[in-house]
Every structure is written in C-alpha cells, then in structure tokens.
Motif scaffolding. Structure first.
Motif, short mmCIF file in Angstrom:
data_model
loop_
_atom_site.label_atom_id
_atom_site.label_comp_id
_atom_site.label_asym_id
_atom_site.label_seq_id
_atom_site.Cartn_x
_atom_site.Cartn_y
_atom_site.Cartn_z
N LEU A 217 0.85 -1.18 0.00
CA LEU A 217 0.00 0.00 0.00
C LEU A 217 0.89 1.23 0.00
CD1 LEU A 217 -0.02 1.29 3.12
CD2 LEU A 217 -1.54 -0.63 3.52
N VAL A 218 0.30 2.36 -0.38
CA VAL A 218 1.06 3.59 -0.55
C VAL A 218 0.51 4.68 0.36
CG1 VAL A 218 1.81 5.37 -2.17
CG2 VAL A 218 1.57 3.00 -2.95
N VAL A 219 1.39 5.24 1.20
CA VAL A 219 1.05 6.41 2.00
C VAL A 219 1.28 7.63 1.11
CG1 VAL A 219 1.58 7.76 4.06
CG2 VAL A 219 1.74 5.25 4.12
N PRO A 220 0.25 8.42 0.82
CA PRO A 220 0.42 9.55 -0.08
C PRO A 220 1.14 10.72 0.57
CG PRO A 220 -1.86 9.42 0.68
CD PRO A 220 -1.15 8.22 1.24
N PRO A 221 1.51 11.73 -0.21
CA PRO A 221 2.19 12.89 0.36
C PRO A 221 1.33 13.61 1.40
CG PRO A 221 2.43 12.87 -2.03
CD PRO A 221 1.42 11.81 -1.69
N CYS A 222 2.02 14.23 2.36
CA CYS A 222 1.38 15.11 3.35
C CYS A 222 0.31 14.39 4.16
CB CYS A 222 0.81 16.36 2.68
SG CYS A 222 2.03 17.29 1.73
N SER A 223 0.61 13.14 4.54
CA SER A 223 -0.39 12.31 5.22
C SER A 223 0.17 11.68 6.48
CB SER A 223 -0.86 11.20 4.28
OG SER A 223 -1.42 11.71 3.10
N PHE A 224 -0.72 11.43 7.43
CA PHE A 224 -0.44 10.61 8.61
C PHE A 224 -1.22 9.32 8.44
CE2 PHE A 224 0.62 13.89 12.20
CZ PHE A 224 1.62 14.43 11.42
N VAL A 225 -0.54 8.19 8.58
CA VAL A 225 -1.18 6.87 8.49
C VAL A 225 -0.62 6.00 9.61
CG1 VAL A 225 -1.45 4.78 7.11
CG2 VAL A 225 -1.54 7.02 6.00
N ASP A 226 -1.49 5.35 10.37
CA ASP A 226 -1.09 4.49 11.47
C ASP A 226 -1.07 3.03 11.04
OD1 ASP A 226 -0.97 6.70 13.07
OD2 ASP A 226 -2.76 6.24 14.24
N MET A 227 -0.15 2.26 11.63
CA MET A 227 -0.11 0.83 11.37
C MET A 227 0.17 0.09 12.67
SD MET A 227 1.68 -1.34 8.32
CE MET A 227 3.30 -1.79 8.88
N GLN A 228 -0.67 -0.89 12.95
CA GLN A 228 -0.48 -1.79 14.09
C GLN A 228 0.19 -3.05 13.57
OE1 GLN A 228 -4.79 -0.89 14.79
NE2 GLN A 228 -4.28 -1.47 16.90
N VAL A 229 1.37 -3.35 14.10
CA VAL A 229 2.18 -4.46 13.63
C VAL A 229 2.24 -5.51 14.74
CG1 VAL A 229 4.41 -5.16 12.67
CG2 VAL A 229 3.57 -2.81 12.31
N PRO A 230 1.51 -6.62 14.62
CA PRO A 230 1.61 -7.67 15.64
C PRO A 230 2.99 -8.30 15.65
CG PRO A 230 -0.39 -7.92 14.32
CD PRO A 230 0.48 -6.91 13.62
N ARG A 231 3.35 -8.86 16.77
CA ARG A 231 4.64 -9.54 16.90
C ARG A 231 4.78 -10.61 15.82
NH1 ARG A 231 6.31 -14.23 21.00
NH2 ARG A 231 8.57 -14.18 20.73
N GLY A 232 5.93 -10.58 15.13
CA GLY A 232 6.25 -11.63 14.17
C GLY A 232 5.60 -11.49 12.82
N VAL A 233 4.91 -10.38 12.53
CA VAL A 233 4.24 -10.21 11.24
C VAL A 233 5.15 -9.41 10.30
CG1 VAL A 233 2.26 -9.19 10.04
CG2 VAL A 233 1.92 -10.38 12.20
N SER A 234 5.31 -9.89 9.08
CA SER A 234 6.25 -9.32 8.14
C SER A 234 5.81 -7.93 7.68
CB SER A 234 6.39 -10.22 6.91
OG SER A 234 5.17 -10.30 6.20
#
Length: 242
Positions: A167-184
C-alpha cells in the motif's frame, strides 16, 4: 523467536515463513504541504541532532544508546523504558531509496509495534507485507484512502514465489499501522520527507524474553532476505497518481 539473541542480521527461511497475523492500517489525516513539511522536518531534525550528540550516541547508565541506525533510516529513542514501564518510543528519519538505490528488506520484529507514518510534500512511503493488510476506515471520519496492490517479492530463492501485498502512503499524510509480533513488513520512502513515530509496547519484555544484551532495533529484527535490493524493487507505486 531469535536463534541468536544479539545477531543483528539474522535471516529466517522465506520459503517456510508464514505470518501469524495481519498488519492493520488506519488513514488518519492529510495536511496542507507547508504544515506537513513543518511537522516532518521538525521530527527529522531531532533525529539528526541526536546523531551528533555525545549523550545520545553513548550508552547511558542503563546501557541504552538512544541514537541508532536501521536499514530504513536513522533512529532516535526519544523515550526509553524504565522499571514499571516496559514500552519505549522511536523516531525514524527515512532514507530516500532513490538517492541511495537500496530498498529495505522484508522483516519482522520480536515484539509488537505501533507505527505512525508521516510524509511531507513530494514524498510517499510504500509499505509491504507477505500477508494482506487490514485497512480500517470509518465513513464520514476517514477523509482519504490508500492505494493497495500486489506484486511478487523480488530476488527470492530459486523455486520460491511469494506474493507481496503493498500500500502507498500519499504525500502530506499521517497513516497508522499496528504491527503484531512476528508479522512481516517493510517500509520504503520515495522522496525526502518521511518520518515514523514508533511505539514499542513490549520493549523490555522482549529483551528479556529473547535474552538480548541490550536495546538495539537491529537485534530485535529478523529479516526475510539476505541482502538489500536495488531501488527498482520498491519504487513502483502501482499507479502514477498514488
């Protein structure tokens, strides 16, 4: 999870690896270019100042060196764990992959992560994983969408084909990501203005669990490739308008 606790370049077998879960991504906000640039530049400058700080580059009384380096960029532990509070917080100032002609590798961490990706003008972040992203949005609240696409992970061992979800975070943006343990996952910034604000809610726990000798982002990482790829492996955005 680690075979050798302090190894900073441990590689797992890509052919047999399977994600135990999915990364969850939430579009947060978009800003006028001058506002986004001010925020991202201010945070990036903190990381830059830390690189030349004798205090930040020297182990403290707890053995923690707060200025570190990762494949994706320079890192500063802005808030460290302490007795009774096992989380910490990092700022990462991304490298521009087009400038150094290198993409970061797909990897996983020994503890879960909460990541806020922030971009300024003329900058995008391409995020990849070996499992599909769960993209959350709420009608009437979420004001923008993220472009998602798939390709094949490059330079895999002979006979191994792995789908890469992007996926692509566009310019001038805030995007959150929750990364579980062990997930690529992998992050690659295309452009000069990209920062991550990353909270590690298991930092002290995972150090003890993995029997590591200190708080080093590279030691808390397991890679899924032996070498970094050239920039053409991560600069395709799936659509020129992304």
């Amino acid at each position: 999870m680690k075979e050798h606790a302090d190894d900073v370049n441990e590689v797992h077998d890509l052919a047999t690896f399977a994600d135990p879960g999915h990364n969850v991504v939430t579009p947060v906000a978009q800003f006028d270019p001058e506002v986004a640039l001010a925020v991202v530049s201010t945070l990036a400058n903190i990381v830059t100042r830390a690189k030349s700080s004798a205090v930040a580059t020297t182990p403290d009384a707890d053995g923690i060196t707060r200025s570190q380096v990762f494949e994706e960029g320079d890192v500063y532990m802005i808030e460290k764990p302490f007795d009774g509070f096992f989380a910490d917080r990092y700022l990462m100032d991304f490298y521009d992959v087009t400038q150094r002609d290198l993409c970061s590798r797909m990897h996983l961490h020994t503890g879960l992560r909460f990541v806020r990706m922030m971009t300024g003008p003329d900058t995008r972040i391409r995020v990849g994983s070996l499992s599909p992203f769960a993209i959350t949005d709420v009608p009437g609240v979420t004001q923008f969408t993220l472009r998602a696409f798939t390709d094949e992970l490059p330079d895999t061992p002979e006979g191994v084909v792995r789908t890469r979800y992007n996926l692509v975070v566009p310019p001038c943006s805030f995007v959150d990501m929750q990364v579980p343990r062990g997930v690529s996952h992998q992050f690659n910034a295309i452009g000069p203005h990209a920062v991550i604000d990353s909270v590690h809610p298991e930092e002290s726990v995972e150090v003890f669990r993995e029997q590591m000798s200190g708080y080093r982002m590279m030691a808390q990482t397991v890679f899924l490739a032996d070498e970094l790829h050239s920039a053409d492996a991560c600069t395709d955005l799936g659509d020129v308008e992304a």
